[in-house]
Design an enzyme around this catalytic site. Structure first.
Site, PDB file in Angstrom:
ATOM      1  N   HIS A 175       0.870  -1.181   0.000  1.00  0.00           N
ATOM      2  CA  HIS A 175       0.000   0.000   0.000  1.00  0.00           C
ATOM      3  C   HIS A 175       0.906   1.231   0.000  1.00  0.00           C
ATOM      4  O   HIS A 175       2.142   1.113  -0.061  1.00  0.00           O
ATOM      5  CB  HIS A 175      -0.937  -0.020   1.213  1.00  0.00           C
ATOM      6  CG  HIS A 175      -0.244  -0.304   2.513  1.00  0.00           C
ATOM      7  ND1 HIS A 175       0.663   0.567   3.071  1.00  0.00           N
ATOM      8  CD2 HIS A 175      -0.304  -1.373   3.349  1.00  0.00           C
ATOM      9  CE1 HIS A 175       1.116   0.062   4.200  1.00  0.00           C
ATOM     10  NE2 HIS A 175       0.562  -1.119   4.395  1.00  0.00           N
ATOM     11  N   HIS A 194       4.046   1.204   2.165  1.00  0.00           N
ATOM     12  CA  HIS A 194       5.210   0.494   1.601  1.00  0.00           C
ATOM     13  C   HIS A 194       5.843   1.327   0.481  1.00  0.00           C
ATOM     14  O   HIS A 194       7.062   1.381   0.351  1.00  0.00           O
ATOM     15  CB  HIS A 194       4.785  -0.844   0.993  1.00  0.00           C
ATOM     16  CG  HIS A 194       4.253  -1.837   1.986  1.00  0.00           C
ATOM     17  ND1 HIS A 194       2.947  -2.229   2.007  1.00  0.00           N
ATOM     18  CD2 HIS A 194       4.877  -2.525   2.978  1.00  0.00           C
ATOM     19  CE1 HIS A 194       2.774  -3.123   2.959  1.00  0.00           C
ATOM     20  NE2 HIS A 194       3.929  -3.321   3.570  1.00  0.00           N
ATOM     21  N   ARG A 196      -3.640  -5.262   6.515  1.00  0.00           N
ATOM     22  CA  ARG A 196      -4.802  -5.888   7.165  1.00  0.00           C
ATOM     23  C   ARG A 196      -6.064  -5.023   7.081  1.00  0.00           C
ATOM     24  O   ARG A 196      -7.154  -5.521   7.367  1.00  0.00           O
ATOM     25  CB  ARG A 196      -4.463  -6.230   8.620  1.00  0.00           C
ATOM     26  CG  ARG A 196      -3.475  -7.377   8.726  1.00  0.00           C
ATOM     27  CD  ARG A 196      -3.280  -7.868  10.150  1.00  0.00           C
ATOM     28  NE  ARG A 196      -2.541  -9.119  10.186  1.00  0.00           N
ATOM     29  CZ  ARG A 196      -1.218  -9.224  10.403  1.00  0.00           C
ATOM     30  NH1 ARG A 196      -0.505  -8.134  10.603  1.00  0.00           N
ATOM     31  NH2 ARG A 196      -0.629 -10.397  10.416  1.00  0.00           N
TER      32      ARG A 196
END
Ligand code: PAF
Length: 278
Positions: free
Chosen positions: A30, A33, A183
């Site tokens: 995402h 990162h 998550r």
């Protein structure tokens, strides 16, 4: 950019590389990162991103098998952000033999997430040391959202004289404050609406401390009151901790960190903020 799947090919590709920056990830990339990769790109000559969902850092009943795997999109993101090599090993490549050797960073691993995820940081420290040994980067990049992981890795590198600089990169948030996390993909629409309470709670406690509150219980209460309003949220821990070893403090000194883990439905989310108490 090239994707490589085994250690030999990676090391061959890095034979004459200079100033290597490593961004270790478990994929499902995402914007957080992407920010790690961009930071590495600015500071290093050769950028290696690793994508490996590491089985030994998941406990029994945790989300190892459900963990989102989005390799094609991840490779596009790596290319867009300027990675040179993406290391995508299989479990057999990383653990060809039953693993008998583990890295245990005591104390820092024992509170916060360590209490609720026994063995988690041992799995993280072990795979990160393996990745550092395989890639031999000069710099390695980790997000501050996983602050306990970052401190565990920093201490491992110091204690074991690993020749690498560990770089912590600030958390990237959605506009409503929710820290980006792979998550977050698990959240239903209703859960996603409740999730920003996590950051609101941290901010409420941080505000109280900045206004002069020195009583840990009162600072925690300011945060817990916000979380308790949400029926979908269950608090796992919410602690005011010292910024280095992340051990819960009983009185608030010049600077602290507030760290929290909650469950929103079946999804576990963590976050933390640094507070300069002045
Ligand atoms: O933060 C992660 O994604 C993982 O814990 C890491 C550092 C890549 C080790 O598996």
């Amino acid at each position: 950019m090239r994707a490589v799947h085994n250690v030999n090919d990676l090391q061959k590709a890095l034979e004459s590389a200079e100033l290597i920056g490593l961004v270790p990830t478990m994929g499902a990339l995402h914007a957080g990162h992407e920010n790690l990769i961009e930071t590495a790109r600015r500071e290093c000559r050769t950028i290696v991103v690793s994508i490996f969902v590491n089985p030994i850092q998941f406990g029994p009943g945790e989300d190892y098998s459900q963990y989102p795997r989005t390799l094609e999109r991840d490779l596009e993101a790596c290319a867009r952000r300027g990675a040179d090599l993406v290391f995508v090993p299989s479990v057999e490549e990383m653990y060809p033999l039953p693993q008998l050797t583990f890295v245990e960073v005591t104390r820092i691993s024992e509170h916060l997430c360590g209490k609720f995820r026994p063995g988690h940081f041992r799995g993280v420290a072990t795979v990160v040391l393996k990745l550092l040994n395989i890639v031999q980067p000069q710099r390695a990049y980790f997000g501050e959202k996983d602050m306990q992981q970052l401190q565990v890795i920093r201490r491992m590198v110091l204690d074991l004289n690993v020749p690498v600089t560990i770089v912590g990169v600030p958390t990237v948030r959605d506009p409503d404050g929710l820290a980006l996390s792979s998550r977050n993909k698990y959240l239903s629409e209703e859960e996603r609406r409740a999730a920003p309470a996590l950051y609101q709670a941290l901010q409420a406690a941080a505000r109280r401390i900045k206004e002069g509150e020195r009583d840990v219980t009162k600072a925690r209460t300011a945060a817990l009151e916000i979380l308790e309003k949400h029926p979908l949220v269950r608090v796992e821990y919410l602690e005011v901790v010292d910024p280095d070893e992340l051990a819960p403090v009983s009185t608030i000194g010049s600077s602290v960190r507030i760290a929290v883990a909650i469950w929103v439905g079946r999804t576990r989310l963590i976050d933390n903020v640094f507070v300069n108490a002045g």
